[in-house]
Design a protein around this motif. Structure first.
Motif, PDB file in Angstrom:
ATOM      1  N   GLU A 172       0.842  -1.107   0.049  1.00  0.00           N
ATOM      2  CA  GLU A 172      -0.051  -0.131   0.111  1.00  0.00           C
ATOM      3  C   GLU A 172       1.035   1.342   0.003  1.00  0.00           C
ATOM      4  O   GLU A 172       0.317   2.371  -0.322  1.00  0.00           O
ATOM      5  N   ASP A 173       2.045   1.193   0.393  1.00  0.00           N
ATOM      6  CA  ASP A 173       2.959   2.238   0.430  1.00  0.00           C
ATOM      7  C   ASP A 173       3.603   2.728  -0.960  1.00  0.00           C
ATOM      8  O   ASP A 173       4.525   2.085  -1.317  1.00  0.00           O
ATOM      9  N   LYS A 174       2.993   3.649  -1.582  1.00  0.00           N
ATOM     10  CA  LYS A 174       3.432   3.923  -2.865  1.00  0.00           C
ATOM     11  C   LYS A 174       4.796   4.549  -3.073  1.00  0.00           C
ATOM     12  O   LYS A 174       5.442   4.301  -4.193  1.00  0.00           O
ATOM     13  N   ASP A 175       5.443   5.062  -1.955  1.00  0.00           N
ATOM     14  CA  ASP A 175       6.928   5.459  -1.809  1.00  0.00           C
ATOM     15  C   ASP A 175       7.960   4.597  -1.498  1.00  0.00           C
ATOM     16  O   ASP A 175       8.971   4.683  -1.708  1.00  0.00           O
ATOM     17  N   CYS A 176       7.450   3.438  -1.209  1.00  0.00           N
ATOM     18  CA  CYS A 176       8.248   2.133  -0.913  1.00  0.00           C
ATOM     19  C   CYS A 176       8.975   1.689  -2.151  1.00  0.00           C
ATOM     20  O   CYS A 176       8.088   1.231  -3.145  1.00  0.00           O
ATOM     21  N   LYS A 177      10.048   1.361  -2.382  1.00  0.00           N
ATOM     22  CA  LYS A 177      10.732   0.824  -3.560  1.00  0.00           C
ATOM     23  C   LYS A 177      10.801  -0.803  -3.327  1.00  0.00           C
ATOM     24  O   LYS A 177      11.401  -1.532  -4.253  1.00  0.00           O
ATOM     25  N   VAL A 178      10.659  -1.206  -2.127  1.00  0.00           N
ATOM     26  CA  VAL A 178      10.285  -2.604  -1.936  1.00  0.00           C
ATOM     27  C   VAL A 178       9.002  -3.291  -2.338  1.00  0.00           C
ATOM     28  O   VAL A 178       7.970  -2.470  -2.044  1.00  0.00           O
ATOM     29  N   ILE A 179       9.104  -4.379  -3.325  1.00  0.00           N
ATOM     30  CA  ILE A 179       7.899  -4.924  -3.791  1.00  0.00           C
ATOM     31  C   ILE A 179       7.300  -5.943  -2.705  1.00  0.00           C
ATOM     32  O   ILE A 179       7.987  -6.560  -2.184  1.00  0.00           O
ATOM     33  N   GLY A 180       6.154  -5.546  -2.439  1.00  0.00           N
ATOM     34  CA  GLY A 180       5.244  -6.523  -1.323  1.00  0.00           C
ATOM     35  C   GLY A 180       3.987  -6.901  -1.817  1.00  0.00           C
ATOM     36  O   GLY A 180       3.257  -6.032  -2.295  1.00  0.00           O
ATOM     37  N   ASP A 181       3.685  -8.058  -1.618  1.00  0.00           N
ATOM     38  CA  ASP A 181       2.352  -8.693  -1.996  1.00  0.00           C
ATOM     39  C   ASP A 181       1.956  -9.999  -1.050  1.00  0.00           C
ATOM     40  O   ASP A 181       2.717 -10.823  -0.944  1.00  0.00           O
ATOM     41  N   PRO A 182       0.853  -9.870  -0.478  1.00  0.00           N
ATOM     42  CA  PRO A 182       0.249 -11.108   0.307  1.00  0.00           C
ATOM     43  C   PRO A 182       0.387 -12.553  -0.232  1.00  0.00           C
ATOM     44  O   PRO A 182       0.996 -13.518   0.182  1.00  0.00           O
TER      45      PRO A 182
END
Length: 426
Positions: free
Chosen positions: A248-258
């Motif tokens: 949900e963090d659009k500024d985060c450069k880390v890819i995350g997905d449940p």
């Protein structure tokens, strides 16, 4: 079988575990998958078959235990007692190759005509209709080739009928597998793409969102010094809330997905179980097997969700460079100034490894300094050992029997279940 995997991703939710929804889901599953089902098991299934299942599949299958997939051949003979681990390990790769299809290419007729014309060049004037005969042969051969391709395509569309998931096939694949990025992280579409582009990749795990953000900030700071490195980062930890917050963090450069995070650990657990079986069947040594040792370490890092236990893995393309606990990997990034010149000369991955290995001899990373580790075996696994050594300090680990209920907790209501479709950027 593959529809079953898709079905699980699409419909698995803590809010749908009631009889009505389960019946609706099962009906939809059967219709979409083209499976055969029976309405009344007691009337439709012969008692001898029930007896056969009990004798052959227990204790592989237990009430409250993990599901199993029995793989039969065309004659109904079992070719794999439990292909679940093989499906989770190889299923995604097979699905991708199925979607790619066969690279048929251009028609072979012009090439065949050229070859035939050259071979009869010395007798062309003796056969008036030689060009027609050449054309007939070329078209006939082209038709045979196209029929052969169509047959192959039909088999690809139904890999279960092709007996892909057999015990022998699983064993043969293990003979050629090595410890590499693709073995660990063959999921989604981003990581395989990064591997093909030979990117530096950080896979980050654990249960602390703050650790992920701190690690990201240090990597991004390094990117400012060396923008050519193009380091990619993906959170693959099992904590669904952390994965959702990152997504949900659009500024985060880390890819995350449940969903990929869940699948990462389900697949890694299957690699663990399947590899143990392979090592036993080939009379190998578990402690000396590189793949098994490193998979155990990853599982041990992530297993204890009651203790902050972060970790990170650095990969360069398909090569796994280094994997260690989070504080040690973060310390290397914090002290980037000390080895940034080596990063320019040797490359980021090699310089990172050199500095990390150098720290192994310091008091910070003594063999006795590590977070709590745990290694979980399912109750229906045949080869649960009596004694297991810690993957970090080699001391004997304590053995516990745990009863765990995950009903309603796999996907938190606030976490949601969704996937990002944003385009990957270079």
């Amino acid at each position: 079988m593959f529809n079953c995997m898709y079905f699980g991703f699409r419909y698995y939710s803590s809010t749908l575990w009631d009889i009505k929804h389960m019946k609706e889901q099962y009906k939809s599953f059967v219709n979409e998958s083209g499976l055969l089902s029976v309405r009344n098991v007691q009337k439709s299934v012969a008692p001898r078959f029930v007896r056969f299942v009990k004798e052959n599949f227990f204790p592989d299958f237990q009430i409250g235990g993990e599901p199993i997939i029995v793989s039969p051949d065309h004659n109904g003979r079992m070719v794999h007692r439990n292909a679940m681990h093989m499906v989770l390990m190889r299923g995604l790769d097979i699905c991708v190759r199925m979607s790619d299809g066969i690279k048929i290419g251009d028609s072979v007729i012009p090439l065949l005509q050229k070859v035939l014309t050259e071979r009869v060049s010395t007798v062309r004037d003796l056969i008036p209709d030689i060009d027609r005969k050449i054309s007939e042969v070329a078209n006939k051969v082209d038709g045979i080739i196209n029929d052969w391709f169509r047959d192959i395509e039909e088999q690809i569309q139904n890999p279960v009928d092709s007996n892909i998931f057999t015990s022998k096939k699983e064993k043969d694949l293990w003979k050629i597998d090595t410890w590499c990025t693709k073995l660990v992280a063959e999921l989604g579409y981003r990581i395989p793409k990064w591997v093909e582009k030979n990117r530096c990749i950080f896979l980050i795990g654990g249960h602390d969102i703050q650790y992920v953000k701190t690690f990201e900030s240090k990597v991004m700071l390094q990117n400012q010094f060396n923008p050519q490195s193009k380091i990619k980062m993906s959170y693959v930890g099992s904590n669904m809330k952390v994965a959702s917050m990152i997504a949900e963090d659009k500024d985060c450069k880390v890819i995350g997905d449940p969903v990929p995070s869940w699948f990462f650990w389900a697949r890694l657990q299957s690699i663990f179980m399947s590899r143990i079986k392979f090592v036993e069947e080939t009379h190998g040594d578990e402690e000396c097997d590189e793949i098994l040792r490193r998979v155990k370490k990853l599982l041990a890092y992530e297993a204890n969700d009651l203790v902050v236990n972060d970790w990170a893995m650095l990969c360069k393309g398909n090569k796994i460079v280094v994997c260690d606990q989070g504080d040690k990997m973060l310390k290397v990034m914090i002290e980037y100034e000390k080895w940034k010149e080596n990063a320019t000369a040797k490359g980021f991955d090699q310089a990172f490894k050199d500095y990390h290995d150098e720290m192994l001899h310091s008091t910070f990373t003594s063999l006795h300094h590590h977070h709590r580790c745990a290694l979980k075996y399912p109750c229906n696994f045949e080869s649960v050992p009596e004694d297991v050594k810690c993957l970090e300090c080699c001391h004997g680990m304590q053995k516990f029997v745990t009863f765990k209920c995950c009903h309603g907790s796999a996907y938190d209501d606030e976490a949601g279940l969704y996937c990002h479709d944003d385009e990957d950027s270079d």
